[in-house]
Design a protein around this motif. Structure first.
Motif, PDB file in Angstrom:
ATOM      1  N   THR A  97      -0.294  -5.518   3.618  1.00 46.97           N
ATOM      2  CA  THR A  97      -1.414  -5.152   4.495  1.00 46.97           C
ATOM      3  C   THR A  97      -2.752  -5.118   3.764  1.00 46.97           C
ATOM      4  O   THR A  97      -3.790  -4.903   4.394  1.00 46.97           O
ATOM      5  N   CYS A 121      -7.179  -2.052   3.405  1.00 47.50           N
ATOM      6  CA  CYS A 121      -5.812  -1.968   3.919  1.00 47.50           C
ATOM      7  C   CYS A 121      -5.864  -1.992   5.439  1.00 47.50           C
ATOM      8  O   CYS A 121      -6.487  -1.141   6.069  1.00 47.50           O
ATOM      9  N   CYS A 128       0.356   3.827   3.409  1.00 49.01           N
ATOM     10  CA  CYS A 128       0.921   3.540   4.734  1.00 49.01           C
ATOM     11  C   CYS A 128       2.256   2.807   4.592  1.00 49.01           C
ATOM     12  O   CYS A 128       2.880   2.436   5.595  1.00 49.01           O
ATOM     13  N   CYS A 150      -3.287   3.850   8.310  1.00 46.73           N
ATOM     14  CA  CYS A 150      -3.325   4.079   6.873  1.00 46.73           C
ATOM     15  C   CYS A 150      -4.391   5.131   6.565  1.00 46.73           C
ATOM     16  O   CYS A 150      -5.555   4.926   6.892  1.00 46.73           O
ATOM     17  N   CYS A 171       0.843  -1.189   0.000  1.00 47.70           N
ATOM     18  CA  CYS A 171       0.000   0.000   0.000  1.00 47.70           C
ATOM     19  C   CYS A 171       0.887   1.251   0.000  1.00 47.70           C
ATOM     20  O   CYS A 171       1.749   1.387   0.868  1.00 47.70           O
TER      21      CYS A 171
HETATM   22 ZN    ZN Z   1      -2.347   1.207   3.685  1.00 48.26          ZN
END
Ligand code: ZN
Length: 238
Positions: A173, A194, A160, A199, A157
């Motif tokens: 994630t 996620c 994050c 995040c 991702c």
């Molecule tokens: Zn994320």
């Protein structure tokens, strides 16, 4: 989702997947649709005369994986139906007439019908059934190219950086999530969620949340895929 709910979802999945798996065994069947993840796509049912003895598709072209899986599903369906009926004290009259090797779906339906009561009567039932289903369900999803609940994406991702609870980054994630599809559910669409720590993509990148986590519905997956970064090639230990 409780273990019993998950089991019933898995049993329904195997029931729906069965005709597709049988089709994979038929000579001359186009397999192109298998390449794309299309969960729960049902193709035309197989005509009985396309099957060989005992309902096992003729092994041409031979595909040991599919044959092995069909046999495995039939065996598990037979075993689960007999066990669940025994737990709830139902006689063999409740079992289908035709053997599970001909068509395991009626046997799976018996398990679906009696599973909740069987688990109430003996709470060892659900863990055992879940264990029996794990391998055939995973194998069916792999052969059909389906996306299964809980599958982690092989990507990081960008918002994050794949941050886990202990602060490690570069973790996978992002997970596929199927919200429980209820009859009154207006949006039973699958989501990619996620679960990275803190995040917080900007609203231009993510307009939906699921239990506080950023979530993307299926129509946004192509766009999401273009935003993700590849995981590091070296294996990362937790
Ligand atoms: Zn994320």
């Amino acid at each position: 989702m409780s273990t019993v709910d998950r089991i019933i979802a898995d049993l329904n999945y195997l029931e729906a997947a069965w005709p597709n798996l049988v089709t994979l065994k038929l000579p001359g069947t186009a397999r192109a649709w298998v390449e794309r993840p299309r969960p729960h796509t049902i193709t035309a049912p197989v005509e009985p005369d396309q099957l060989g003895l005992a309902g096992v598709p003729r092994p041409a072209p031979a595909d040991v994986d599919v044959l092995d899986l069909l046999w495995q599903i039939a065996t598990v369906a037979d075993d689960l139906a007999r066990t669940v009926c025994e737990v709830v004290d139902l006689g063999p009259d409740f079992l289908p007439d035709a053997p599970a090797s001909v068509d395991p779906r009626p046997w799976l339906a018996v398990v679906i019908a009696w599973m909740p009561q069987a688990h109430r009567d003996d709470d060892r039932t659900a863990p055992w059934v879940a264990q029996q289903l794990r391998t055939p369900v995973a194998a069916a999803a792999r052969l059909l190219g389906d996306i299964r609940d809980g599958q982690a994406l092989n990507a990081i991702c960008p918002w994050c950086a794949g941050r886990s609870t202990d602060g490690t980054t570069g973790c996978r994630t992002l997970q596929v999530h199927h919200p429980s599809a209820r009859a009154d559910d207006e949006d039973p669409d699958e989501l990619i969620v996620c679960f990275g720590t803190n995040c917080g993509p900007p609203s231009s990148a993510c307009g939906q949340r699921w239990h506080g986590h950023p979530a993307w519905p299926r129509r946004e997956w192509d766009w999401l895929a273009s935003q993700l970064t590849a995981p590091a090639t070296e294996s990362r230990t937790a």
